[in-house]
Design a protein around this motif. Structure first.
Motif, PDB file in Angstrom:
ATOM      1  N   THR A  77       9.312  71.878  99.823  1.00 15.08           N
ATOM      2  CA  THR A  77      10.108  70.666  99.612  1.00 15.08           C
ATOM      3  C   THR A  77      11.026  70.467 100.805  1.00 15.08           C
ATOM      4  O   THR A  77      11.983  71.211 100.993  1.00 15.08           O
ATOM      5  CB  THR A  77      10.934  70.783  98.316  1.00 15.08           C
ATOM      6  OG1 THR A  77      10.062  70.947  97.208  1.00 15.08           O
ATOM      7  CG2 THR A  77      11.785  69.541  98.111  1.00 15.08           C
ATOM      8  N   GLU A 298       9.406  61.895  99.380  1.00 15.04           N
ATOM      9  CA  GLU A 298       8.864  62.746  98.305  1.00 15.04           C
ATOM     10  C   GLU A 298       9.672  64.028  98.162  1.00 15.04           C
ATOM     11  O   GLU A 298       9.955  64.484  97.050  1.00 15.04           O
ATOM     12  CB  GLU A 298       7.402  63.059  98.601  1.00 15.04           C
ATOM     13  CG  GLU A 298       6.496  61.831  98.525  1.00 15.04           C
ATOM     14  CD  GLU A 298       5.086  62.106  99.033  1.00 15.04           C
ATOM     15  OE1 GLU A 298       4.820  63.259  99.463  1.00 15.04           O
ATOM     16  OE2 GLU A 298       4.254  61.177  98.989  1.00 15.04           O
ATOM     17  N   ARG A 302      12.135  65.392  94.811  1.00 13.36           N
ATOM     18  CA  ARG A 302      12.010  66.702  94.156  1.00 13.36           C
ATOM     19  C   ARG A 302      13.313  67.493  94.244  1.00 13.36           C
ATOM     20  O   ARG A 302      13.747  68.128  93.272  1.00 13.36           O
ATOM     21  CB  ARG A 302      10.866  67.500  94.792  1.00 13.36           C
ATOM     22  CG  ARG A 302       9.490  66.927  94.556  1.00 13.36           C
ATOM     23  CD  ARG A 302       8.390  67.940  94.831  1.00 13.36           C
ATOM     24  NE  ARG A 302       8.383  68.411  96.211  1.00 13.36           N
ATOM     25  CZ  ARG A 302       7.700  67.828  97.190  1.00 13.36           C
ATOM     26  NH1 ARG A 302       6.984  66.724  96.936  1.00 13.36           N
ATOM     27  NH2 ARG A 302       7.709  68.322  98.405  1.00 13.36           N
ATOM     28  N   GLU A 305      16.084  66.139  91.827  1.00 14.29           N
ATOM     29  CA  GLU A 305      15.868  66.540  90.428  1.00 14.29           C
ATOM     30  C   GLU A 305      16.440  67.934  90.186  1.00 14.29           C
ATOM     31  O   GLU A 305      17.080  68.190  89.163  1.00 14.29           O
ATOM     32  CB  GLU A 305      14.371  66.528  90.104  1.00 14.29           C
ATOM     33  CG  GLU A 305      13.771  65.139  89.986  1.00 14.29           C
ATOM     34  CD  GLU A 305      12.263  65.180  89.773  1.00 14.29           C
ATOM     35  OE1 GLU A 305      11.705  66.307  89.687  1.00 14.29           O
ATOM     36  OE2 GLU A 305      11.638  64.106  89.712  1.00 14.29           O
ATOM     37  N   ARG A 306      16.216  68.830  91.159  1.00  6.23           N
ATOM     38  CA  ARG A 306      16.726  70.198  91.019  1.00  6.23           C
ATOM     39  C   ARG A 306      18.253  70.210  91.087  1.00  6.23           C
ATOM     40  O   ARG A 306      18.921  70.925  90.333  1.00  6.23           O
ATOM     41  CB  ARG A 306      16.157  71.080  92.133  1.00  6.23           C
ATOM     42  CG  ARG A 306      16.440  72.564  91.949  1.00  6.23           C
ATOM     43  CD  ARG A 306      15.615  73.086  90.770  1.00  6.23           C
ATOM     44  NE  ARG A 306      15.946  74.444  90.398  1.00  6.23           N
ATOM     45  CZ  ARG A 306      16.908  74.788  89.555  1.00  6.23           C
ATOM     46  NH1 ARG A 306      17.694  73.864  89.011  1.00  6.23           N
ATOM     47  NH2 ARG A 306      17.098  76.050  89.240  1.00  6.23           N
TER      48      ARG A 306
END
Length: 320
Positions: A77, A298, A302, A305-306
């Motif tokens: 990521t 992208e 991700r 969200e974490r």
């Protein structure tokens, strides 16, 4: 539980061989073993400079360097600091866990202040290690691949994690630094290798640029080339650089050069470095047409969200 790797760089210019042997090589190996977050720390650019410079261009170039050395956005990521507001909100409670004296003692901060381009040292410079603690802990990072000069920042993160857990309950793992096995590379002028000091060979440098930089590297007047880090640090540094690129020992290379002097040493180093960088340059050129904005979009999604999940846990633990 599987280890989570957090690593990254500030987009202040192209990455160099010191980055590669100190950290990047580890990242490429780890991406197949552990979940990994790779941070492009754009907010941290202003810790030691008044203006961020060509920030968008530098971010693109940094991502191209990542792709060139073999980082795969399908496996890791990759995200921007400024795209994750929740990450930066973690810094406030973390700052309450450390003292001003502890921030002032950080040797990496002292070195950065000494080479800062700011008119006056900002408060952000002193909070830099805590900002990095938020970077590592937002994703519950447990392994941090770093160069030797960044070890004090990892120690600060470990301190913050322990103190938060002691005060509010177990929320964060205590991360470990992961060092490359290679020795510390110095710059071609004998000082710390740094993209801001113009003494480093960048991963994006052409063969001619690389040769020109090595020709200007410091050596000494002794024609017999020996590997002696204590008494001949500049010569030893060039031997170390060639040895890393060739997968050989610096002592063997010194013996091979013998009485060839600085000219023979620099020829060997130039050939070794250019051969090593050739596949990296090739991959970088292949990736230059990719839409890096999509890769970052992208990754940002991700990572955010974490970060939202972790910030919710922190607020709950603190009673907010």
């Amino acid at each position: 539980m599987k280890d989570v790797v957090l690593t990254g760089d500030r987009p202040t210019g192209p990455l160099h061989l010191g980055h590669y042997f100190g950290s990047l090589a580890n990242r490429v190996e780890l991406q197949d073993v552990h979940p990994m977050y790779v941070l492009i720390a754009d907010y941290q650019v202003i810790t030691d400079r008044d203006l961020p410079g060509q920030i968008q261009r530098n971010i693109t170039e940094l991502l191209l360097d990542y792709l060139a050395v073999g980082l795969d956005p399908a496996k890791v990521t990759i995200f921007r600091h400024s795209a994750i507001p929740e990450l930066n909100q973690l810094m406030l409670p973390f700052l309450s866990l450390v003292s001003v004296a502890e921030l002032q003692r950080n040797p990496t901060v002292k070195d950065e202040i000494a080479h800062s381009s700011q008119r006056a040292v900002s408060g952000l410079m002193f909070t830099y290690p805590v900002h990095q603690a938020a970077d590592i802990l937002f994703c519950k990072g447990t392994l941090v691949p770093v160069g030797r000069d960044q070890l004090p920042h990892v120690e600060m993160t470990r301190l913050v994690a322990r103190r938060f857990n002691e005060r509010y309950g177990e929320v964060f793992p205590v991360p470990e630094a992961m060092m490359g096995e290679q020795p510390l590379l110095r710059g071609l002028d004998g000082g710390k290798m740094s993209k801001s000091r113009g003494n480093a060979i960048t991963l994006s440098a052409t063969e001619d640029e690389t040769a020109a930089l090595i020709r200007k590297a410091r050596t000494d007047t002794d024609r017999l080339i020996t590997f002696d880090e204590a008494h001949r640090p500049e010569v030893a540094n060039l031997l170390t650089l060639a040895a890393l690129c060739l997968g050989r020992s610096p002592q063997d290379l010194a013996e091979e050069i013998g009485y060839g002097g600085a000219a023979a040493l620099k020829r060997l180093v130039t050939e070794a470095v250019n051969e090593f960088l050739r596949p990296i340059r090739k991959r970088r050129k292949e990736h230059a047409e990719y839409d890096v904005r999509q890769i970052l979009a992208e990754g940002n999604e991700r990572a955010r969200e974490r970060a939202v999940t972790t910030l919710d846990e922190v607020r709950a633990a603190m009673g907010f």
